[in-house]
Design a protein around this motif. Structure first.
Motif, PDB file in Angstrom:
ATOM      1  N   UNK A 207     -94.480 117.380 -85.154  1.00 56.10           N
ATOM      2  CA  UNK A 207     -93.447 116.441 -85.603  1.00 56.10           C
ATOM      3  C   UNK A 207     -92.531 116.049 -84.451  1.00 56.10           C
ATOM      4  N   UNK A 208     -92.065 117.044 -83.706  1.00 54.45           N
ATOM      5  CA  UNK A 208     -91.185 116.773 -82.562  1.00 54.45           C
ATOM      6  C   UNK A 208     -91.899 115.895 -81.535  1.00 54.45           C
ATOM      7  N   UNK A 209     -93.155 116.236 -81.232  1.00 57.50           N
ATOM      8  CA  UNK A 209     -93.912 115.473 -80.230  1.00 57.50           C
ATOM      9  C   UNK A 209     -94.155 114.042 -80.689  1.00 57.50           C
ATOM     10  N   UNK A 210     -94.423 113.858 -81.983  1.00 63.14           N
ATOM     11  CA  UNK A 210     -94.688 112.515 -82.509  1.00 63.14           C
ATOM     12  C   UNK A 210     -93.422 111.666 -82.522  1.00 63.14           C
ATOM     13  N   UNK A 211     -92.299 112.270 -82.892  1.00 63.59           N
ATOM     14  CA  UNK A 211     -91.022 111.542 -82.840  1.00 63.59           C
ATOM     15  C   UNK A 211     -90.663 111.199 -81.398  1.00 63.59           C
ATOM     16  N   UNK A 212     -90.912 112.129 -80.486  1.00 62.21           N
ATOM     17  CA  UNK A 212     -90.630 111.868 -79.071  1.00 62.21           C
ATOM     18  C   UNK A 212     -91.511 110.750 -78.534  1.00 62.21           C
ATOM     19  N   UNK A 213     -92.756 110.690 -79.004  1.00 65.01           N
ATOM     20  CA  UNK A 213     -93.642 109.602 -78.590  1.00 65.01           C
ATOM     21  C   UNK A 213     -93.081 108.254 -79.028  1.00 65.01           C
ATOM     22  N   UNK A 214     -92.489 108.222 -80.214  1.00 62.52           N
ATOM     23  CA  UNK A 214     -91.845 106.995 -80.692  1.00 62.52           C
ATOM     24  C   UNK A 214     -90.667 106.617 -79.809  1.00 62.52           C
ATOM     25  N   UNK A 215     -89.817 107.586 -79.520  1.00 60.65           N
ATOM     26  CA  UNK A 215     -88.626 107.310 -78.708  1.00 60.65           C
ATOM     27  C   UNK A 215     -89.022 106.854 -77.313  1.00 60.65           C
ATOM     28  N   UNK A 216     -89.989 107.546 -76.723  1.00 61.84           N
ATOM     29  CA  UNK A 216     -90.407 107.197 -75.373  1.00 61.84           C
ATOM     30  C   UNK A 216     -91.074 105.840 -75.266  1.00 61.84           C
ATOM     31  N   UNK A 217     -91.665 105.383 -76.361  1.00 55.37           N
ATOM     32  CA  UNK A 217     -92.376 104.098 -76.322  1.00 55.37           C
ATOM     33  C   UNK A 217     -91.433 102.896 -76.438  1.00 55.37           C
ATOM     34  N   UNK A 218     -90.179 103.134 -76.848  1.00 55.18           N
ATOM     35  CA  UNK A 218     -89.245 102.020 -77.067  1.00 55.18           C
ATOM     36  C   UNK A 218     -89.026 101.184 -75.801  1.00 55.18           C
ATOM     37  N   UNK A 219     -88.728 101.802 -74.628  1.00 56.57           N
ATOM     38  CA  UNK A 219     -88.537 100.960 -73.429  1.00 56.57           C
ATOM     39  C   UNK A 219     -89.758 100.112 -73.091  1.00 56.57           C
ATOM     40  N   UNK A 220     -90.957 100.720 -73.139  1.00 58.67           N
ATOM     41  CA  UNK A 220     -92.170  99.965 -72.796  1.00 58.67           C
ATOM     42  C   UNK A 220     -92.402  98.833 -73.792  1.00 58.67           C
ATOM     43  N   UNK A 221     -92.163  99.120 -75.079  1.00 57.29           N
ATOM     44  CA  UNK A 221     -92.336  98.083 -76.104  1.00 57.29           C
ATOM     45  C   UNK A 221     -91.381  96.918 -75.852  1.00 57.29           C
ATOM     46  N   UNK A 222     -90.118  97.211 -75.570  1.00 55.21           N
ATOM     47  CA  UNK A 222     -89.137  96.148 -75.411  1.00 55.21           C
ATOM     48  C   UNK A 222     -89.265  95.400 -74.088  1.00 55.21           C
ATOM     49  N   UNK A 223     -89.764  96.068 -73.051  1.00 60.31           N
ATOM     50  CA  UNK A 223     -90.062  95.334 -71.815  1.00 60.31           C
ATOM     51  C   UNK A 223     -91.129  94.288 -72.107  1.00 60.31           C
ATOM     52  N   UNK A 224     -92.158  94.695 -72.851  1.00 66.16           N
ATOM     53  CA  UNK A 224     -93.196  93.739 -73.223  1.00 66.16           C
ATOM     54  C   UNK A 224     -92.694  92.669 -74.157  1.00 66.16           C
ATOM     55  N   UNK A 225     -91.874  93.047 -75.146  1.00 68.41           N
ATOM     56  CA  UNK A 225     -91.398  92.085 -76.144  1.00 68.41           C
ATOM     57  C   UNK A 225     -90.382  91.112 -75.561  1.00 68.41           C
ATOM     58  N   UNK A 226     -89.477  91.609 -74.738  1.00 65.84           N
ATOM     59  CA  UNK A 226     -88.431  90.751 -74.156  1.00 65.84           C
ATOM     60  C   UNK A 226     -89.003  89.823 -73.089  1.00 65.84           C
ATOM     61  N   UNK A 227     -89.813  90.395 -72.215  1.00 68.63           N
ATOM     62  CA  UNK A 227     -90.408  89.560 -71.169  1.00 68.63           C
ATOM     63  C   UNK A 227     -91.540  88.719 -71.708  1.00 68.63           C
ATOM     64  N   UNK A 228     -92.327  89.343 -72.586  1.00 72.41           N
ATOM     65  CA  UNK A 228     -93.409  88.635 -73.253  1.00 72.41           C
ATOM     66  C   UNK A 228     -94.434  88.060 -72.303  1.00 72.41           C
ATOM     67  N   UNK A 229     -95.155  87.109 -72.814  1.00 74.27           N
ATOM     68  CA  UNK A 229     -96.236  86.489 -72.052  1.00 74.27           C
ATOM     69  C   UNK A 229     -95.744  85.803 -70.776  1.00 74.27           C
ATOM     70  N   UNK A 230     -94.590  85.083 -70.787  1.00 74.89           N
ATOM     71  CA  UNK A 230     -94.140  84.443 -69.544  1.00 74.89           C
ATOM     72  C   UNK A 230     -93.968  85.429 -68.389  1.00 74.89           C
ATOM     73  N   UNK A 231     -93.437  86.637 -68.696  1.00 74.55           N
ATOM     74  CA  UNK A 231     -93.256  87.636 -67.643  1.00 74.55           C
ATOM     75  C   UNK A 231     -94.609  88.092 -67.106  1.00 74.55           C
ATOM     76  N   UNK A 232     -95.564  88.336 -68.012  1.00 75.29           N
ATOM     77  CA  UNK A 232     -96.881  88.794 -67.577  1.00 75.29           C
ATOM     78  C   UNK A 232     -97.586  87.701 -66.792  1.00 75.29           C
ATOM     79  N   UNK A 233     -97.426  86.435 -67.224  1.00 73.44           N
ATOM     80  CA  UNK A 233     -98.052  85.330 -66.488  1.00 73.44           C
ATOM     81  C   UNK A 233     -97.435  85.185 -65.098  1.00 73.44           C
TER      82      UNK A 233
END
Length: 208
Positions: free
Chosen positions: A59-85
């Motif tokens: 449970x702790x590891x799975x919750x931590x995986x969620x917390x740790x994924x937030x920065x990577x998710x939001x970098x992708x979501x905020x920058x989106x395709x234009x940033x990757x292009x």
């Protein structure tokens, strides 16, 4: 290298306990490749003595995986395709790759995250493409937890059952070493194939 990493992780988990496991799993889920298949067995060997300990660890590891994924998710979501292009040329990405990622997450986003969290290497990086594809964040976190729990539980269970053998049995250590050599070999081959197949079709940075 893996032996030094394993020694460090074992010592760190001994010293920090559940908090250390949470920190390591959060870092691992933020696109920093600390292998969970090393973290969780050591956590199980050091911290788990009962079924409830295993459930707590998973449970702790799975919750931590969620917390740790937030920065990577939001970098992708905020920058989106234009940033990757814009910066895709440095990653040898093509627009066709981006089209395929968008299409894949549109059709299979939930199942991709669910299964991706159960696979070595992929689980570390799945948050970023999910963000780029703007996958629903609530679904992303639900499937991250659901996919992470059995993976973390199984690894911790293996560590608990093996106990001291996980650290002292030469036969097991040899098998463990061979497993990680195989994983490293797959990573190297996949990286070489990616570079060779994507070099000509990488996104070109447009002049300002």
């Amino acid at each position: 290298m893996l032996e030094h990493l394993a020694s460090f992780l074992e010592s760190f988990i001994h010293t920090t306990g559940y908090a250390g496991v949470a920190l390591l799993m959060a870092i691992q889920s933020a696109c920093i490749p600390i292998p969970s298949e090393v973290i969780m067995p050591f956590a199980g060997a050091v911290l788990a003595h009962s079924q409830w300990d295993l459930i707590l660890l998973a449970t702790i590891a799975s919750l931590a995986s969620n917390i740790g994924s937030i920065p990577a998710y939001w970098v992708g979501a905020r920058g989106g395709r234009p940033m990757v292009e814009r910066y895709g040329s440095y990653l040898l990405l093509s627009r066709h790759d981006l089209d395929r990622v968008d299409s894949f997450f549109t059709r299979f986003g939930s199942i991709a995250v669910l299964l991706g969290r159960m696979l070595p290497i992929i689980r570390t990086f799945i948050a970023f493409p999910a963000g780029v594809a703007r996958m629903n964040q609530v679904k992303f976190h639900i499937y991250t937890f659901v996919g992470s729990f059995p993976w973390c539980y199984a690894l911790a269970y293996a560590g608990m059952k093996l106990g001291d053998q996980f650290r002292t049995n030469p036969s097991f250590q040899d098998a463990f070493h061979r497993f990680h050599l195989a994983v490293e070999a797959v990573i190297v081959v996949a990286f070489i194939y990616f570079v060779v197949s994507h070099w000509k079709n990488r996104i070109r940075t447009e002049p300002a």
